[in-house]
Write a protein that holds these residues in place. Structure first.
Motif, PDB file in Angstrom:
ATOM      1  N   GLY A 152       0.802  -1.169  -0.033  1.00  0.00           N
ATOM      2  CA  GLY A 152      -0.069  -0.145   0.193  1.00  0.00           C
ATOM      3  C   GLY A 152       0.950   1.083  -0.290  1.00  0.00           C
ATOM      4  N   LEU A 153       0.868   1.937  -0.884  1.00  0.00           N
ATOM      5  CA  LEU A 153       1.510   3.443  -1.036  1.00  0.00           C
ATOM      6  C   LEU A 153       0.584   4.472  -1.042  1.00  0.00           C
ATOM      7  CD1 LEU A 153       4.299   4.743  -1.419  1.00  0.00           C
ATOM      8  CD2 LEU A 153       4.082   4.226  -4.031  1.00  0.00           C
ATOM      9  N   PRO A 169       4.705  -4.046   8.463  1.00  0.00           N
ATOM     10  CA  PRO A 169       5.954  -3.275   8.449  1.00  0.00           C
ATOM     11  C   PRO A 169       5.314  -1.994   7.795  1.00  0.00           C
ATOM     12  CG  PRO A 169       6.207  -5.350   7.379  1.00  0.00           C
ATOM     13  CD  PRO A 169       4.920  -5.215   7.649  1.00  0.00           C
ATOM     14  N   VAL A 170       5.690  -0.723   8.393  1.00  0.00           N
ATOM     15  CA  VAL A 170       5.215   0.661   7.873  1.00  0.00           C
ATOM     16  C   VAL A 170       6.522   1.401   7.610  1.00  0.00           C
ATOM     17  CG1 VAL A 170       3.973   2.727   8.198  1.00  0.00           C
ATOM     18  CG2 VAL A 170       2.987   0.335   8.965  1.00  0.00           C
ATOM     19  N   ARG A 201      -8.150   3.549   0.650  1.00  0.00           N
ATOM     20  CA  ARG A 201      -7.909   3.208  -0.802  1.00  0.00           C
ATOM     21  C   ARG A 201      -6.618   2.212  -0.443  1.00  0.00           C
ATOM     22  NH1 ARG A 201      -6.297   6.359  -5.970  1.00  0.00           N
ATOM     23  NH2 ARG A 201      -4.221   6.698  -4.757  1.00  0.00           N
ATOM     24  N   ALA A 202      -5.327   2.681   0.093  1.00  0.00           N
ATOM     25  CA  ALA A 202      -4.265   1.650   0.170  1.00  0.00           C
ATOM     26  C   ALA A 202      -4.395   0.744   1.064  1.00  0.00           C
ATOM     27  CB  ALA A 202      -3.205   2.488   0.571  1.00  0.00           C
ATOM     28  N   LEU A 203      -5.277   0.667   1.861  1.00  0.00           N
ATOM     29  CA  LEU A 203      -5.717  -0.475   2.910  1.00  0.00           C
ATOM     30  C   LEU A 203      -6.637  -1.513   2.417  1.00  0.00           C
ATOM     31  CD1 LEU A 203      -5.804   1.107   6.309  1.00  0.00           C
ATOM     32  CD2 LEU A 203      -3.821   0.019   5.365  1.00  0.00           C
ATOM     33  N   LEU A 255       3.144  -1.439   4.229  1.00  0.00           N
ATOM     34  CA  LEU A 255       2.164   0.173   3.930  1.00  0.00           C
ATOM     35  C   LEU A 255       3.291   1.043   3.970  1.00  0.00           C
ATOM     36  CD1 LEU A 255      -0.201   1.719   3.903  1.00  0.00           C
ATOM     37  CD2 LEU A 255      -0.079   1.842   6.125  1.00  0.00           C
ATOM     38  N   LEU A 256       3.417   1.840   2.639  1.00  0.00           N
ATOM     39  CA  LEU A 256       4.750   2.891   2.517  1.00  0.00           C
ATOM     40  C   LEU A 256       3.553   4.216   2.537  1.00  0.00           C
ATOM     41  CD1 LEU A 256       6.265   0.940  -0.350  1.00  0.00           C
ATOM     42  CD2 LEU A 256       7.022   0.929   2.024  1.00  0.00           C
TER      43      LEU A 256
END
Lengths: 345, 274
Positions: free
Chosen positions: A80-81, A180-181, A140-142, A149-150
């Motif tokens: 997810g960016l 990991p974020v 939207r990213a999730l 997640l970036l």
């Protein structure tokens, strides 16, 4: 337990990015001046940029291995960016934006509900506010249930007022994710409030990697010292005597601030605002912490001294004059006017 | 002095506008409308309309089907010789139509570069309806390509990146992001190339000839009829004026119609350089 490991090497305009990272289910902030290669790292992890050399592995899945010719395209990487300006699709409704990455209609409904954007479902991105746009972009990213997640400068596009609110929302969200974020920011305060660990990236290289506390307490060099800035002490703010705000610290005890705020906060104070003395001084400072010295880090003509939850920056001469040594009790003092509050929810 | 200058400006403006309007108006004013309509019933006019509709539509479909992906590639990839390629695409725009016609003959004619190969497959192209279609594609296609390349170039690359990270492959990204966002420009380009194809004359008459009912389009029919039956030529002319006006309006209206309901925020492609 999810672990992302990355070794990246890529030439940039005037230097080369050389980076090695291992990120577990935690939030790692990459901070540094603009142009240091922070966004390049995110683009490489997402698969939007092919680094000259490198290897990226998530839980044994190899996403990139230049030496073996492996380069998984972005759509197959489960990342997810969150883009700096959110990159919402202008021709689609909020709902269609959130639904873009998933086939599960229930997931979409849940996300719209969770991020309080259900009432905007039919609006276009151009019709909603900056803070709302940020929430849509996160939802939207999730939606794709990413495994990493970036976040690229997630607060940079917002005005100061919205920023505090959104920072609180993001803090809450990141605490609940077990992924990991990696968060890129040029603002150390954002990193302090949102990240478990902070990496300082300068000219393509990690100058230092550690918890926010470690970085403030023992900066690797003057650059990191200047960049890291403030102490951060979490607590709950309530209205106190004399029109001041009392912060009941999570670790016990109280501190005072002239800023008016209630609820969960991070009290921040710059190391150079904190004075050290042997006894509690009778001056205008109202915050005093008496504790044994944890650590003394020399930085040329200055020194950083850890006292309980705080780091003070004093001259090297003062360290000698007061004969400060690790383990000896000392009093750290600062004025309520130097204590700034950052809301955490 | 000042009034004199203003008067001069207005005089020039009136002169320019009336010069441009008078010939178009004359087409409609010389013959009463009733006679214009009845002249359109002649076999020449009806055949020409049929040939024009069929050939222009086939050419337009081919231009859109092949031109859209080609424009996307040229707009989104950076490669050596790209500028040269774009210049080649624009070449037919500035080529005199007679040169286009002779080029097409030299390529696809019976004794042309590819003519022998085509004959072996039993295909004769010159002076058939296929030749009309090829001539239209050759002279009108670049109008679409050029506009389409610009339209795809204007699509924010960050949106394309976002689509990829959300799990959409290149094909789905093209269909759901690039194509809809470029649709205004693509529509305008299609209208332009349609208008150019409708008026195609020089290349067609050299490469396809002017056989009534086979290769004679409306533009060719105007030329054929003007010394035979001037009224029929005028009527066909009027038909073309109306079609062109509609297409011109479409070019002007399509882009703004595409943009208005969205009121795009400034999603600048602030490049991810930091």
């Amino acid at each position: 337990m999810a672990t992302l490991t990355a070794e990246l090497s890529h030439p940039l305009r005037s230097f080369a990015l050389e980076l090695s990272l291992e990120v577990g289910a935690e939030t790692l902030a990459l901070v540094g001046p603009s142009g240091a290669g922070k966004s390049t790292v995110l683009r490489a992890l997402a698969g939007l940029l092919r680094p000259a050399r490198g290897r990226i592995v998530l839980d044994g899945d190899v996403w990139l291995d230049r030496s073996r010719g492996v380069d998984v395209p972005p759509e197959l990487r489960s990342v997810g960016l969150l883009f700096q300006d959110y990159a919402l699709f202008p021709h689609m409704s909020v709902r269609a934006n959130v639904a873009y990455g998933t086939r599960e209609l229930r997931t979409v409904d849940e996300l719209l509900e969770r991020f309080a954007i259900g009432h905007l479902a039919r609006a276009r991105p151009g019709e909603i506010s900056g803070g709302e746009r940020q929430r849509v972009a996160v939802a939207r990213a999730l939606a794709r249930s990413p495994r990493v997640l970036l976040l690229d400068e997630p607060l940079a596009a917002l005005d100061a007022h919205t920023r505090a609110t959104v920072r609180g929302e993001l803090h809450e969200l990141l605490a609940g994710l077990e992924l990991p974020v990696i968060l890129v920011t040029h603002d150390f305060e954002d990193a302090l409030t949102l990240a478990d660990r902070v990496g300082v990236l300068v000219d393509g290289r990690l100058r230092q990697l550690g918890t926010p506390g470690e970085l403030v307490a023992a900066p690797a060099d003057p650059f990191v010292a200047r960049f890291t800035g403030a102490n951060l002490v979490p607590g709950v703010a309530v209205a106190g005597a004399d029109g001041l705000t009392e912060i009941i610290l999570d670790a016990g005890g109280s501190m005072w601030s002239t800023e008016i705020l209630t609820g969960p906060v991070a009290l921040t104070v710059y190391p150079w605002e904190i004075a050290l003395s042997r006894e509690v001084p009778s001056d205008s400072a109202v915050n005093h912490v008496r504790a044994p010295i944890g650590r003394i880090t020399a930085l040329g003509n200055r020194a950083r001294v850890t006292v309980g939850p705080l780091v003070a920056e004093v001259t090297a001469a003062s360290v000698e004059r007061l004969a400060l040594a690790e383990g000896e009790p000392v009093v750290a003092s600062f004025k309520a006017t130097a204590a700034r509050l950052v809301p955490l929810a | 002095m000042r009034h004199g200058f203003t008067a001069l400006l207005w005089a020039a403006t009136v002169l320019a506008l009336s010069f441009l309007v008078v010939p178009v108006a004359a087409i409609f004013l010389r013959v009463p409308p009733g006679e214009l309509v009845s002249a359109l019933g002649s076999s020449v006019a009806r055949d020409a309309l049929r040939v024009t509709l069929v050939t222009t539509l086939v050419a337009q479909v081919a231009i859109l089907l092949v031109g859209t992906p080609a424009a996307y590639v040229i707009a989104t990839r950076r490669f050596r010789g790209r500028t040269l390629l774009v210049t080649l695409v624009e070449m037919p725009l500035v080529l005199p139509p007679a040169v286009a016609g002779i080029g097409l003959l030299a390529a696809f004619g019976r004794f042309g570069l590819l003519g022998g190969t085509l004959s072996a497959f039993g295909l004769e192209i010159a002076f058939t309806r296929i030749a009309v279609v090829l001539a239209i594609i050759f002279v009108a296609g670049p109008f679409f390509l050029r506009t389409a390349i610009a339209a795809f170039e204007a699509v924010d690359t960050t949106l394309v990146d976002a689509s990829r990270t959300l799990g959409a492959g290149p094909a789905r990204t093209f269909a759901r992001i690039a194509l809809p966002l470029a649709a205004g420009g693509l529509g305008a380009g299609a209208a332009l190339s349609f208008a150019r194809g409708l008026g195609e004359f020089g290349a067609t008459i050299m490469f396809a000839g002017s056989l009534q009912g086979v290769t004679q389009t409306l533009s060719l029919a105007v030329y054929e009829q003007f010394d035979v039956d001037f009224d029929t030529a005028l009527a066909i002319g009027a038909e073309l004026v109306l079609a062109s006006a509609v297409l011109l309006l479409a070019v002007k209206l399509i882009p703004s119609w595409r943009r208005s309901p969205q009121s795009f925020p400034t999603l600048s492609a602030r490049s991810l350089s930091s």
